[in-house]
Structures are given as C-alpha cells and as structure tokens.
Design a protein around this motif. Structure first.
Motif, mmCIF file in Angstrom:
data_model
loop_
_atom_site.group_PDB
_atom_site.id
_atom_site.type_symbol
_atom_site.label_atom_id
_atom_site.label_comp_id
_atom_site.label_asym_id
_atom_site.label_seq_id
_atom_site.Cartn_x
_atom_site.Cartn_y
_atom_site.Cartn_z
ATOM 1 N N MET A 1 108.487 32.276 59.828
ATOM 2 C CA MET A 1 107.994 33.598 60.274
ATOM 3 C C MET A 1 107.008 33.426 61.444
ATOM 4 N N PRO A 2 107.436 33.990 62.456
ATOM 5 C CA PRO A 2 106.316 34.074 63.745
ATOM 6 C C PRO A 2 104.778 34.559 63.462
ATOM 7 N N ARG A 3 103.859 34.000 64.236
ATOM 8 C CA ARG A 3 102.882 34.568 63.715
ATOM 9 C C ARG A 3 102.424 35.828 64.715
ATOM 10 N N ARG A 4 101.708 36.728 64.356
ATOM 11 C CA ARG A 4 101.216 37.933 65.141
ATOM 12 C C ARG A 4 100.196 37.559 66.044
ATOM 13 N N ARG A 5 100.226 38.002 67.213
ATOM 14 C CA ARG A 5 99.346 37.725 67.932
ATOM 15 C C ARG A 5 98.234 38.455 67.867
ATOM 16 N N GLN A 6 96.918 37.849 67.867
ATOM 17 C CA GLN A 6 95.591 38.590 67.713
ATOM 18 C C GLN A 6 95.066 39.063 69.086
ATOM 19 N N ARG A 7 94.573 40.388 69.119
ATOM 20 C CA ARG A 7 93.826 40.814 70.250
ATOM 21 C C ARG A 7 92.624 40.051 70.437
ATOM 22 N N LYS A 8 92.270 40.069 71.711
ATOM 23 C CA LYS A 8 90.927 39.345 72.038
ATOM 24 C C LYS A 8 89.931 40.588 71.650
ATOM 25 N N THR A 9 88.733 39.901 71.395
ATOM 26 C CA THR A 9 87.605 40.902 71.032
ATOM 27 C C THR A 9 86.894 41.587 72.244
ATOM 28 N N SER A 10 87.442 41.435 73.308
ATOM 29 C CA SER A 10 87.019 42.053 74.520
ATOM 30 C C SER A 10 87.985 43.029 75.116
ATOM 31 N N TRP A 11 89.031 43.274 74.479
ATOM 32 C CA TRP A 11 90.105 43.691 74.714
ATOM 33 C C TRP A 11 89.862 45.593 74.890
ATOM 34 N N GLN A 12 90.251 46.028 75.950
ATOM 35 C CA GLN A 12 90.008 47.564 76.315
ATOM 36 C C GLN A 12 91.181 48.171 76.756
ATOM 37 N N PRO A 13 91.479 49.328 76.431
ATOM 38 C CA PRO A 13 92.746 49.973 76.788
ATOM 39 C C PRO A 13 92.785 50.277 78.589
ATOM 40 N N GLN A 14 93.879 50.312 78.974
ATOM 41 C CA GLN A 14 94.240 50.434 80.446
ATOM 42 C C GLN A 14 92.983 51.360 81.113
ATOM 43 N N ASP A 15 93.036 52.357 80.817
ATOM 44 C CA ASP A 15 92.265 53.412 81.435
ATOM 45 C C ASP A 15 90.777 53.229 81.447
ATOM 46 N N GLN A 16 90.484 52.177 80.493
ATOM 47 C CA GLN A 16 88.937 51.924 80.518
ATOM 48 C C GLN A 16 88.723 50.520 81.493
ATOM 49 N N ARG A 17 89.754 50.032 81.894
ATOM 50 C CA ARG A 17 89.701 48.858 82.853
ATOM 51 C C ARG A 17 89.509 49.236 84.348
ATOM 52 N N ARG A 18 88.697 49.706 84.701
ATOM 53 C CA ARG A 18 88.693 50.075 85.974
ATOM 54 C C ARG A 18 87.740 49.233 86.957
ATOM 55 N N LEU A 19 88.546 48.528 87.625
ATOM 56 C CA LEU A 19 87.945 47.384 88.418
ATOM 57 C C LEU A 19 87.645 48.077 89.860
ATOM 58 N N ARG A 20 86.569 47.533 90.355
ATOM 59 C CA ARG A 20 86.214 47.868 92.075
ATOM 60 C C ARG A 20 85.890 46.672 92.712
ATOM 61 N N ILE A 21 86.579 46.384 93.788
ATOM 62 C CA ILE A 21 86.127 45.410 94.638
ATOM 63 C C ILE A 21 85.375 45.669 95.845
ATOM 64 N N ARG A 22 84.349 45.375 96.207
ATOM 65 C CA ARG A 22 83.472 45.520 97.163
ATOM 66 C C ARG A 22 83.333 44.254 98.106
ATOM 67 N N ALA A 23 83.730 44.434 99.550
ATOM 68 C CA ALA A 23 83.646 43.600 100.286
ATOM 69 C C ALA A 23 81.962 43.233 100.643
ATOM 70 N N ILE A 24 81.498 41.589 100.736
ATOM 71 C CA ILE A 24 80.317 41.216 101.052
ATOM 72 C C ILE A 24 80.155 41.254 102.502
ATOM 73 N N ARG A 25 79.533 41.917 103.220
ATOM 74 C CA ARG A 25 79.411 41.685 104.651
ATOM 75 C C ARG A 25 78.312 40.342 105.043
ATOM 76 N N LEU A 26 78.827 39.504 105.661
ATOM 77 C CA LEU A 26 78.160 38.302 105.961
ATOM 78 C C LEU A 26 77.523 38.359 107.301
ATOM 79 N N ASP A 27 76.853 37.205 107.595
ATOM 80 C CA ASP A 27 76.556 37.375 109.229
ATOM 81 C C ASP A 27 77.784 37.030 110.070
#
Length: 84
Positions: free
Chosen positions: A1-27
C-alpha cells in the motif's frame, strides 16, 4: 500500500504565495575592463586557431613525407575531396 505524501510545514495555499521580483540596479559596467577582456579572448582564440592550423599543416606534411596519401584523411581539407 503506497504511503501518503506529507505536506511540508511551510506549505501555503497558492493565493498566499505572491512573489515579487525586483531588479537590483548596479553601477554602469566598466567599458574599459570589458573591452580588455574581449580583446584578450579574441587574441587567445586567434592564437589557438593559429596553433591548430600549424599542427594540421605539420600532420599533412609528415603524412605526405611518410608515403601516406593526403586524401586518406577525410578531415584534410587539402585532399581535394569535398565532404559535405
């Protein structure tokens, strides 16, 4: 019988995972350093091509001196055969 996958403790729903990427302006890049690097690469490449060409000519000269046919090597461009 296959094992059930366990969720990671840091799991969050998709709507709470809003990532933003900002460019770092260098010289601004140093054009002088870049040009020196490109010139150095070009010189190294030209030297490598010259050495390879000299080795190929030396191999061709030794194969003709030793009695081997020049067209025996399919990689030899001077053989007269067109390998396309």
């Amino acid at each position: 019988m296959p094992r059930r996958r366990q969720r990671k403790t840091s799991w969050q729903p998709q709507d709470q995972r809003r990532l933003r990427i900002r460019a770092i302006r260098l010289d601004v890049p140093d054009a002088r350093k870049l040009s020196r690097a490109f010139i150095g690469l070009a010189l190294a490449r030209a030297e490598a091509e010259t050495l390879a060409r000299a080795e190929a000519e030396a191999r061709a000269a030794t194969s003709t001196r030793s009695g081997g046919a020049a067209d025996a090597d399919p990689g030899n461009a001077e053989a007269g055969d067109d390998y396309v």
